[in-house]
Write a protein that holds these residues in place. Structure first.
Motif, mmCIF file in Angstrom:
data_model
loop_
_atom_site.group_PDB
_atom_site.id
_atom_site.type_symbol
_atom_site.label_atom_id
_atom_site.label_comp_id
_atom_site.label_asym_id
_atom_site.label_seq_id
_atom_site.Cartn_x
_atom_site.Cartn_y
_atom_site.Cartn_z
ATOM 1 N N MET A 149 8.749 11.442 -0.468
ATOM 2 C CA MET A 149 9.959 12.206 -0.150
ATOM 3 C C MET A 149 10.281 12.136 1.344
ATOM 4 N N ASN A 150 9.255 12.264 2.190
ATOM 5 C CA ASN A 150 9.476 12.178 3.630
ATOM 6 C C ASN A 150 10.024 10.813 4.014
ATOM 7 N N THR A 151 9.480 9.763 3.423
ATOM 8 C CA THR A 151 9.967 8.413 3.704
ATOM 9 C C THR A 151 11.415 8.265 3.256
ATOM 10 N N ALA A 152 11.731 8.758 2.076
ATOM 11 C CA ALA A 152 13.098 8.653 1.555
ATOM 12 C C ALA A 152 14.077 9.443 2.424
ATOM 13 N N ILE A 153 13.687 10.617 2.853
ATOM 14 C CA ILE A 153 14.559 11.422 3.705
ATOM 15 C C ILE A 153 14.788 10.727 5.034
ATOM 16 N N ASN A 154 13.724 10.180 5.625
ATOM 17 C CA ASN A 154 13.866 9.475 6.899
ATOM 18 C C ASN A 154 14.776 8.262 6.768
ATOM 19 N N LYS A 155 14.628 7.514 5.687
ATOM 20 C CA LYS A 155 15.485 6.342 5.486
ATOM 21 C C LYS A 155 16.937 6.754 5.260
ATOM 22 N N GLY A 156 17.149 7.848 4.546
ATOM 23 C CA GLY A 156 18.506 8.338 4.317
ATOM 24 C C GLY A 156 19.170 8.787 5.602
ATOM 25 N N ILE A 157 18.429 9.510 6.440
ATOM 26 C CA ILE A 157 18.975 9.953 7.722
ATOM 27 C C ILE A 157 19.286 8.750 8.594
ATOM 28 N N ASP A 158 18.403 7.766 8.608
ATOM 29 C CA ASP A 158 18.642 6.552 9.397
ATOM 30 C C ASP A 158 19.872 5.815 8.890
ATOM 31 N N HIS A 159 20.039 5.743 7.576
ATOM 32 C CA HIS A 159 21.192 5.062 6.983
ATOM 33 C C HIS A 159 22.497 5.762 7.369
ATOM 34 N N VAL A 160 22.485 7.084 7.326
ATOM 35 C CA VAL A 160 23.682 7.849 7.695
ATOM 36 C C VAL A 160 23.970 7.691 9.182
ATOM 37 N N ALA A 161 22.919 7.689 10.004
ATOM 38 C CA ALA A 161 23.102 7.542 11.450
ATOM 39 C C ALA A 161 23.709 6.176 11.787
ATOM 40 N N ARG A 162 23.332 5.165 11.015
ATOM 41 C CA ARG A 162 23.875 3.816 11.251
ATOM 42 C C ARG A 162 25.196 3.598 10.529
ATOM 43 N N LYS A 163 25.643 4.597 9.778
ATOM 44 C CA LYS A 163 26.879 4.508 8.993
ATOM 45 C C LYS A 163 26.835 3.347 8.003
ATOM 46 N N GLY A 164 25.655 3.050 7.489
ATOM 47 C CA GLY A 164 25.492 2.037 6.460
ATOM 48 C C GLY A 164 25.469 0.607 6.950
ATOM 49 N N ARG A 165 25.496 0.412 8.248
ATOM 50 C CA ARG A 165 25.511 -0.962 8.783
ATOM 51 C C ARG A 165 24.124 -1.364 9.265
ATOM 52 N N PRO A 166 23.796 -2.653 9.132
ATOM 53 C CA PRO A 166 22.546 -3.125 9.723
ATOM 54 C C PRO A 166 22.675 -3.131 11.261
ATOM 55 N N PRO A 167 21.577 -2.958 11.976
ATOM 56 C CA PRO A 167 21.653 -2.895 13.439
ATOM 57 C C PRO A 167 22.296 -4.117 14.088
ATOM 58 N N GLY A 168 22.194 -5.284 13.460
ATOM 59 C CA GLY A 168 22.789 -6.496 14.023
ATOM 60 C C GLY A 168 24.308 -6.473 14.042
ATOM 61 N N GLN A 169 24.916 -5.717 13.132
ATOM 62 C CA GLN A 169 26.374 -5.667 13.048
ATOM 63 C C GLN A 169 26.971 -4.513 13.849
ATOM 64 N N MET A 170 26.126 -3.760 14.529
ATOM 65 C CA MET A 170 26.613 -2.602 15.269
ATOM 66 C C MET A 170 26.894 -2.980 16.717
ATOM 67 N N THR A 171 27.867 -2.319 17.283
ATOM 68 C CA THR A 171 28.133 -2.518 18.706
ATOM 69 C C THR A 171 27.120 -1.709 19.506
ATOM 70 N N ALA A 172 27.081 -1.937 20.809
ATOM 71 C CA ALA A 172 26.134 -1.217 21.661
ATOM 72 C C ALA A 172 26.403 0.292 21.603
ATOM 73 N N GLU A 173 27.680 0.660 21.567
ATOM 74 C CA GLU A 173 28.031 2.083 21.505
ATOM 75 C C GLU A 173 27.560 2.710 20.193
ATOM 76 N N GLU A 174 27.720 1.987 19.079
ATOM 77 C CA GLU A 174 27.281 2.507 17.784
ATOM 78 C C GLU A 174 25.761 2.651 17.738
ATOM 79 N N ARG A 175 25.035 1.684 18.327
ATOM 80 C CA ARG A 175 23.579 1.781 18.380
ATOM 81 C C ARG A 175 23.153 2.995 19.200
ATOM 82 N N LYS A 176 23.869 3.219 20.295
ATOM 83 C CA LYS A 176 23.571 4.368 21.141
ATOM 84 C C LYS A 176 23.793 5.669 20.370
#
Length: 70
Positions: free
Chosen positions: A19-46
């Motif tokens: 559950m902790n792993t799933a919650i962490n991955k979900g929060i990370d996914h929401v923080a990235r707005k569903g995009r992989p880090p390679g497709q994000m701009t520097a501002e979005e990564r920040k």
């Protein structure tokens, strides 16, 4: 201890970790707005990093509040 209790404790440990792993991955996914880090701009990564830090601080605050509430 009987076998049922030992099994229940093991199940709870595994389930809690999953559950902790799933919650962490979900929060990370929401923080990235569903995009992989390679497709994000520097501002979005920040922004994503700021969201992760805010989540970490919120968890710490909740942990402290639980300790004070005892």
């Amino acid at each position: 201890m009987d076998a049922g209790r030992i099994f229940q404790q093991l199940f709870n440990m595994i389930f809690r970790r999953a559950m902790n792993t799933a919650i962490n991955k979900g929060i990370d996914h929401v923080a990235r707005k569903g995009r992989p880090p390679g497709q994000m701009t520097a501002e979005e990564r920040k922004q994503a990093n700021a969201a992760r830090e805010m989540t970490k601080k919120a968890r710490q605050a909740a942990k402290i509040a639980r300790r004070l509430g005892r």
